[in-house]
Structure formats: C-alpha cells, structure tokens
Motif scaffolding. Structure first.
Motif, PDB file in Angstrom:
ATOM      1  N   LEU A  43      -5.658   2.505  -0.871  1.00 47.87           N
ATOM      2  CA  LEU A  43      -6.036   1.719   0.298  1.00 47.87           C
ATOM      3  C   LEU A  43      -7.550   1.534   0.212  1.00 47.87           C
ATOM      4  O   LEU A  43      -8.320   2.405   0.616  1.00 47.87           O
ATOM      5  N   CYS A  66      -1.357   4.562   6.900  1.00 44.95           N
ATOM      6  CA  CYS A  66      -2.140   3.403   6.456  1.00 44.95           C
ATOM      7  C   CYS A  66      -2.147   2.305   7.514  1.00 44.95           C
ATOM      8  O   CYS A  66      -3.152   1.597   7.681  1.00 44.95           O
ATOM      9  N   ALA A 114       2.939  -0.934   4.480  1.00 46.04           N
ATOM     10  CA  ALA A 114       2.249   0.354   4.358  1.00 46.04           C
ATOM     11  C   ALA A 114       2.956   1.410   5.186  1.00 46.04           C
ATOM     12  O   ALA A 114       3.612   1.099   6.191  1.00 46.04           O
ATOM     13  N   HIS A 140      -2.922   6.499   1.903  1.00 46.68           N
ATOM     14  CA  HIS A 140      -4.227   6.218   2.489  1.00 46.68           C
ATOM     15  C   HIS A 140      -5.424   6.587   1.613  1.00 46.68           C
ATOM     16  O   HIS A 140      -6.567   6.369   2.016  1.00 46.68           O
ATOM     17  N   ILE A 153       0.860  -1.183   0.000  1.00 48.46           N
ATOM     18  CA  ILE A 153       0.000   0.000   0.000  1.00 48.46           C
ATOM     19  C   ILE A 153       0.899   1.235   0.000  1.00 48.46           C
ATOM     20  O   ILE A 153       1.844   1.328   0.776  1.00 48.46           O
ATOM     21  N   GLU A 182      -4.876   2.918   9.782  1.00 48.78           N
ATOM     22  CA  GLU A 182      -6.161   2.493   9.223  1.00 48.78           C
ATOM     23  C   GLU A 182      -6.321   0.982   9.283  1.00 48.78           C
ATOM     24  O   GLU A 182      -7.420   0.474   9.539  1.00 48.78           O
TER      25      GLU A 182
END
Length: 254
Positions: free
Chosen positions: A81, A103, A99, A76, A73, A106
């Motif tokens: 994502l 991220c 990530a 965000h 990733i 998240e």
C-alpha cells in the motif's frame, strides 16, 4: 519512452494477457480490450522516507502515468500500500481499489472517495465485468493479520498472487481448488515470507504451469534471496511447473 509507453503501446491479442513486473510485489495485467489491473505496485521512496528502507532498484513508472481500471491491495505495509502513490493514482476517477479492512481504513484517511474502493476478505469473489477476482488467505503473521492473496481470472488465464505469506499448505490447498495456471509468489524469505525454495514448492503445490518469483531486489533488507535458487528448486521437483523469473519492467505475454 519508458515503461508507461511500453504499457500503452503493447498490443494484446484476444485470449492473451500481458504481465508487466513493476518491481517488488507489483504487477500490471493488460488484456485485449486494453483494461489494466495492478496489484501492490510500489512506485515511490516512501519506505526510505518513513522507515529507512532505501530503494536499490529503479522507479520504473511515475504514479501519475499509472491509470489502471482496477487496483488490488493485499495488506497495509508500505511496499504494498504505497502511501505516496495511491492518492495520485486515485485521482484517475475510473480506478477501483480492492483491499482488506485495515487498508480500507487507510484509504479513508487519504480521502479516497467511498465509491472508489471495495472492502474484501478471504472468500470474497468480485465480478469486474468478465474479470473474476477471488480473495484467498495469506499468513503474514502479526505484522499484517488481515493480509490476503488474490486469484485473478483475466485474458483467458487464472493467476494466483500469493502476496506476502509464509508457506502454508492449508492455504495453498484452497488455491489449488481454484486451478490457477500461473503462480506469482514471494521469495524474499524474511519478515515472515516464503524463501526461494518454499516459493517454488508453493507454485508446484497449487498446480500452476508457470511460476513467477517476486518480492526481492528492491531493498537491501530483501536481498537475502536468489531467484536462481527458485529455478533450481523447481527443476528438482516432480512437477511440470516452469519457473519464469522476470527482469524489472519486463512484459511477459501468455
């Protein structure tokens, strides 16, 4: 049938790499041992549901059919994502996510298990078996200050994924030192990203042999670019780099 079947049935010889374009900035890599690595797949309608960004390209594969070994990733934003798809893909316990910090936060909120993700930043190097992942900087402005790009060495090739970034020769100079032979570059020319001409110049600058444009024709908001301009610019540059535009779902073997 469909893309899931194409991925499963594609035979990759030793020393080869299969590259599938999943649309937008999403790609899947498959090597001769059958390992799969994905980067930034957008497989849902989350953008329309939450932000009003209507998808105008088809969804090529269901998240439940995507069972990668590694999932990279870059930042965000929802088309990198995919908040609707990540929890479904994470149910495949073998999948390891990488990530940046924003991220990772998240992923925690989604309830992704801590052992399933690694936080990375520019300068990080990951050894995933014999797959090498180098993390490089990206400049996506204040919209995503910790956005990153990746260089993946897999199947005998080294691929630079610019992810979302503006044209920055200082960033590309670092990438050039890592000698990618393939460059995958954004060309939508909006939201702080390179346009088609800049993407071609970036691919040539880093010394790639092949250049694949991406990040276009998924939303109306990203349709102000033309991959034909990318190819035309590449032909005008003093470079041996070859432009290789792909169709959605296409497999390129290198």
């Amino acid at each position: 049938m469909g893309l899931a079947n194409d991925i499963a049935s594609t035979w990759v010889n030793e020393g080869e790499l299969a590259i599938f374009w999943l649309g937008q900035a999403g790609f899947l890599l498959k090597d001769s041992s059958g390992r799969q690595l994905v980067i930034d797949p957008y497989l849902s309608d989350y953008g329309e549901r939450m932000r009003g960004f209507k998808r105008i390209s088809p969804k090529l594969i269901s998240p439940s059919d995507l069972k990668p070994d590694y999932y990279l990733i870059s930042h965000h934003h929802f088309d990198h994502l995919d908040y609707d798809s990540v929890p479904i893909i994470a149910s495949c316990k073998k999948t390891l996510f990488t990530a940046p910090a924003s991220c990772v936060e998240e992923l925690r909120k989604m309830g992704i298990r801590e052992e399933q993700y690694i936080e990375v930043e520019p300068g990080s190097r990951l050894l995933l078996g014999d797959i090498i992942v180098d993390v490089v900087d990206a400049d996506h402005g204040t919209m995503a200050p910790d956005a990153i790009g990746y260089i993946v060495e897999m199947g005998g090739h080294r691929i630079y994924f610019s992810c979302d970034t503006s044209y920055r020769e200082d960033i590309f100079s670092v990438v050039k030192e890592l000698h990618p032979d393939i460059a995958v570059v954004c060309i939508n020319g909006q939201f702080g990203n390179m346009n088609a001409e800049e993407g071609a110049k970036a691919a040539a600058f880093v010394g790639a042999d092949l250049a694949i444009p991406c990040h276009y024709w998924t939303f109306l908001e990203h349709c102000g670019c033309n991959p034909a301009d990318f190819s035309k610019t590449m032909k005008k540059l003093d470079t041996d780099c070859k432009a290789v535009p792909m169709r959605h779902g296409e497999c390129l073997k290198v």
